[in-house]
Design a protein around this motif. Sequence first.
Motif, PDB file in Angstrom:
ATOM      1  N   MET A   1      -4.227   4.967   0.370  1.00 25.61           N
ATOM      2  CA  MET A   1      -3.200   4.140   0.787  1.00 25.61           C
ATOM      3  C   MET A   1      -3.926   3.619   2.620  1.00 25.61           C
ATOM      4  O   MET A   1      -4.551   4.404   2.904  1.00 25.61           O
ATOM      5  N   ALA A   2      -3.572   2.297   2.663  1.00 24.18           N
ATOM      6  CA  ALA A   2      -4.029   1.775   3.833  1.00 24.18           C
ATOM      7  C   ALA A   2      -3.681   2.501   5.166  1.00 24.18           C
ATOM      8  O   ALA A   2      -2.590   3.185   5.168  1.00 24.18           O
ATOM      9  N   ASN A   3      -4.058   2.245   6.281  1.00 24.78           N
ATOM     10  CA  ASN A   3      -3.581   2.596   7.506  1.00 24.78           C
ATOM     11  C   ASN A   3      -2.239   2.212   7.686  1.00 24.78           C
ATOM     12  O   ASN A   3      -1.784   1.196   7.760  1.00 24.78           O
ATOM     13  N   ASN A   4      -1.462   3.356   8.043  1.00 19.29           N
ATOM     14  CA  ASN A   4      -0.156   3.125   8.037  1.00 19.29           C
ATOM     15  C   ASN A   4       0.466   3.258   9.527  1.00 19.29           C
ATOM     16  O   ASN A   4       1.492   3.191  10.004  1.00 19.29           O
ATOM     17  N   HIS A   5      -0.699   3.063  10.633  1.00 19.81           N
ATOM     18  CA  HIS A   5      -0.255   2.821  11.974  1.00 19.81           C
ATOM     19  C   HIS A   5       0.320   1.534  12.235  1.00 19.81           C
ATOM     20  O   HIS A   5      -0.265   0.531  12.150  1.00 19.81           O
ATOM     21  N   LEU A   6       1.652   1.733  13.039  1.00 26.30           N
ATOM     22  CA  LEU A   6       2.132   0.334  13.348  1.00 26.30           C
ATOM     23  C   LEU A   6       2.161   0.187  14.838  1.00 26.30           C
ATOM     24  O   LEU A   6       2.719   0.997  15.635  1.00 26.30           O
ATOM     25  N   PRO A   7       1.707  -0.902  15.142  1.00 28.28           N
ATOM     26  CA  PRO A   7       1.590  -1.048  16.781  1.00 28.28           C
ATOM     27  C   PRO A   7       2.841  -1.459  17.204  1.00 28.28           C
ATOM     28  O   PRO A   7       3.604  -1.999  16.698  1.00 28.28           O
ATOM     29  N   GLY A   8       2.797  -1.252  18.480  1.00 28.08           N
ATOM     30  CA  GLY A   8       4.243  -1.275  19.275  1.00 28.08           C
ATOM     31  C   GLY A   8       3.728  -2.288  20.209  1.00 28.08           C
ATOM     32  O   GLY A   8       2.488  -2.884  20.718  1.00 28.08           O
ATOM     33  N   PRO A   9       4.768  -2.653  21.398  1.00 27.17           N
ATOM     34  CA  PRO A   9       6.154  -2.070  21.374  1.00 27.17           C
ATOM     35  C   PRO A   9       7.009  -2.551  20.626  1.00 27.17           C
ATOM     36  O   PRO A   9       6.578  -3.780  19.779  1.00 27.17           O
ATOM     37  N   HIS A  10       8.232  -2.333  20.013  1.00 23.99           N
ATOM     38  CA  HIS A  10       8.932  -2.751  19.194  1.00 23.99           C
ATOM     39  C   HIS A  10      10.422  -3.407  19.786  1.00 23.99           C
ATOM     40  O   HIS A  10      10.649  -2.732  20.765  1.00 23.99           O
ATOM     41  N   GLY A 208       2.519  -6.731  -0.949  1.00 24.89           N
ATOM     42  CA  GLY A 208       2.154  -6.596   0.364  1.00 24.89           C
ATOM     43  C   GLY A 208       0.839  -5.836   0.394  1.00 24.89           C
ATOM     44  O   GLY A 208      -0.078  -6.037   0.962  1.00 24.89           O
ATOM     45  N   TYR A 209       0.820  -4.600  -0.644  1.00 26.63           N
ATOM     46  CA  TYR A 209      -0.177  -3.695  -0.519  1.00 26.63           C
ATOM     47  C   TYR A 209      -1.620  -4.596  -0.988  1.00 26.63           C
ATOM     48  O   TYR A 209      -2.692  -4.340  -0.219  1.00 26.63           O
ATOM     49  N   GLN A 210      -1.435  -5.446  -2.014  1.00 24.67           N
ATOM     50  CA  GLN A 210      -2.523  -6.200  -2.366  1.00 24.67           C
ATOM     51  C   GLN A 210      -3.193  -7.093  -1.165  1.00 24.67           C
ATOM     52  O   GLN A 210      -4.165  -7.331  -1.175  1.00 24.67           O
ATOM     53  N   LEU A 211      -2.194  -7.790  -0.590  1.00 21.15           N
ATOM     54  CA  LEU A 211      -2.409  -8.466   0.483  1.00 21.15           C
ATOM     55  C   LEU A 211      -3.187  -7.906   1.628  1.00 21.15           C
ATOM     56  O   LEU A 211      -4.232  -8.505   1.969  1.00 21.15           O
ATOM     57  N   LYS A 212      -2.771  -6.639   1.969  1.00 17.52           N
ATOM     58  CA  LYS A 212      -3.453  -5.979   2.899  1.00 17.52           C
ATOM     59  C   LYS A 212      -4.983  -5.499   2.714  1.00 17.52           C
ATOM     60  O   LYS A 212      -5.559  -5.301   3.442  1.00 17.52           O
ATOM     61  N   GLN A 213      -5.122  -5.349   1.437  1.00 19.84           N
ATOM     62  CA  GLN A 213      -6.731  -5.086   1.193  1.00 19.84           C
ATOM     63  C   GLN A 213      -7.534  -6.079   1.407  1.00 19.84           C
ATOM     64  O   GLN A 213      -9.012  -5.867   1.424  1.00 19.84           O
ATOM     65  N   HIS A 214      -7.071  -7.449   1.604  1.00 13.70           N
ATOM     66  CA  HIS A 214      -8.427  -8.459   1.809  1.00 13.70           C
ATOM     67  C   HIS A 214      -8.350  -8.690   3.679  1.00 13.70           C
ATOM     68  O   HIS A 214      -7.606  -8.515   4.233  1.00 13.70           O
ATOM     69  N   PHE A 223      -6.819 -19.649   3.022  1.00 15.70           N
ATOM     70  CA  PHE A 223      -5.497 -20.133   3.316  1.00 15.70           C
ATOM     71  C   PHE A 223      -5.422 -20.865   4.705  1.00 15.70           C
ATOM     72  O   PHE A 223      -4.430 -21.174   5.182  1.00 15.70           O
ATOM     73  N   GLY A 224      -6.890 -20.982   5.268  1.00 17.32           N
ATOM     74  CA  GLY A 224      -6.701 -21.724   6.602  1.00 17.32           C
ATOM     75  C   GLY A 224      -6.014 -21.209   7.611  1.00 17.32           C
ATOM     76  O   GLY A 224      -6.076 -19.899   7.891  1.00 17.32           O
ATOM     77  N   LYS A 225      -5.227 -21.733   8.613  1.00 20.27           N
ATOM     78  CA  LYS A 225      -4.801 -21.509   9.805  1.00 20.27           C
ATOM     79  C   LYS A 225      -3.746 -20.322   9.270  1.00 20.27           C
ATOM     80  O   LYS A 225      -3.440 -19.306  10.240  1.00 20.27           O
ATOM     81  N   SER A 226      -2.995 -20.293   8.181  1.00 20.88           N
ATOM     82  CA  SER A 226      -1.975 -19.378   7.969  1.00 20.88           C
ATOM     83  C   SER A 226      -2.567 -17.852   7.524  1.00 20.88           C
ATOM     84  O   SER A 226      -1.906 -17.095   7.428  1.00 20.88           O
ATOM     85  N   GLY A 227      -3.803 -17.972   7.427  1.00 19.56           N
ATOM     86  CA  GLY A 227      -4.743 -16.607   7.028  1.00 19.56           C
ATOM     87  C   GLY A 227      -4.174 -15.428   7.992  1.00 19.56           C
ATOM     88  O   GLY A 227      -4.198 -14.386   7.733  1.00 19.56           O
ATOM     89  N   GLN A 228      -4.396 -15.999   9.308  1.00 17.06           N
ATOM     90  CA  GLN A 228      -4.208 -15.008  10.395  1.00 17.06           C
ATOM     91  C   GLN A 228      -2.571 -14.343  10.488  1.00 17.06           C
ATOM     92  O   GLN A 228      -2.655 -13.261  10.664  1.00 17.06           O
ATOM     93  N   HIS A 229      -1.954 -15.516  10.137  1.00 19.89           N
ATOM     94  CA  HIS A 229      -0.438 -15.243  10.124  1.00 19.89           C
ATOM     95  C   HIS A 229      -0.282 -14.004   8.970  1.00 19.89           C
ATOM     96  O   HIS A 229       0.428 -13.097   9.378  1.00 19.89           O
ATOM     97  N   PHE A 230      -0.821 -14.110   7.970  1.00 19.18           N
ATOM     98  CA  PHE A 230      -0.626 -13.390   6.785  1.00 19.18           C
ATOM     99  C   PHE A 230      -1.205 -12.096   7.042  1.00 19.18           C
ATOM    100  O   PHE A 230      -0.719 -10.902   6.737  1.00 19.18           O
ATOM    101  N   TYR A 231      -2.340 -11.901   7.730  1.00 21.78           N
ATOM    102  CA  TYR A 231      -2.997 -10.612   8.028  1.00 21.78           C
ATOM    103  C   TYR A 231      -2.177 -10.029   8.896  1.00 21.78           C
ATOM    104  O   TYR A 231      -2.017  -8.841   8.915  1.00 21.78           O
TER     105      TYR A 231
END
Length: 365
Positions: A1-10, A208-214, A223-231
């Motif tokens: 399982m990928a790192n599940n730390h969620l950055p804040g603040p929320h 999402g899990y498969q996206l997260k592996q990249h 994906f160009g500029k959108s790559g940062q957004h997807f990440y």
Amino acid sequence: MANNHLPGPHRKIIHIDMDAFFASVEQLDNPELRGKPIAVGGSEDRGVVAAASYEARKYGVRSAMSSALAKKKCPDLIFVKHNFKRYKAVSRQVREIFNYYTDLVEPLSIDEAFLDVTANQHGHESATEIASEIRQKIFEQTKLTASAGISINKFMAKIASDINKPNGQMTIKPHEVLLFLERLPISKFYGVGKVTAEKMNSWGIYNGYQLKQHSLEFLVQTFGKSGQHFYNIVRGIHNSPVQPDRIRKSVGTERTFAKNLVHQDDIVSSLFKISTTTADRLCQNNSKGKTITLKIKYNDFSVQTRSKTIQNFTQSKELIYENIIELLNQKALNLPVRLLGVTVSNLEIEEERNLQTNHQLKLSF
């Protein structure tokens, strides 16, 4: 399982979306339309569907679909002429309900908005309860239903609001965000269209899990500029604040004709009327613009656009029309015309805001 730390603040963000808004208003005002498949906008033979009732959506009828295709999908479809004055009046009622809870309201359109209720007007601790109250008040005051999504940022709230439509809501709590995103089909990510989803699928990315592996490098390269957004978004990161003073970037008018225009005189006459309507809307919004755009859709559905940026800001119908005709004369009209549009962008109010922002940034250093 990928790192599940969620950055804040929320933040505590609510996305409210009126259910099939235009169609629901028409069914509310016309009892004989209730329970029937209806499409607002256009006509049976021409035009584009502006909104479809849920009864019509069951047949695959969607907004922005041509009337002809909509009728083919749903032979019993009833076409209703739009009544924007009525829709705006209801929208104002709903907006007043939002403002009772928070000043941080960002309208996305006439029928949806983001609300930041982190520090709300009445000290409510539960954003979920606020969303429930808002939906209840909307129904009590308008007899219409709305759906809501509640989560830590705008991206998550928008996704959540689509889950239990119509007339429902969904809360995605901070500790649920990452697992939710990992399980979410890539086509359900807000902002990922059909073409992007297909491209992701070609790389073996279906959720999402498969996206997260990249890696970030791979996503930007692919994906160009959108790559940062997807990440970022697949990690629950979306720092765009709710902006109550969102700036309108353009004002325009389009018209689809019952019969194709083939004569130059008819095209010119129509452009005068459309330019006048656009100028009136600029005046209503207290806006002026520099960039004038002509849009032409032909009977084969091909589209041409041409723009011109003038020296001074304007809301003059004469000046807009004059430049539109100049743009028209630079085109070769080889096919019958189905639709004409006139848009004014590069607005003065937008430029003033940018200047103010730059000034504030300089003062802060």
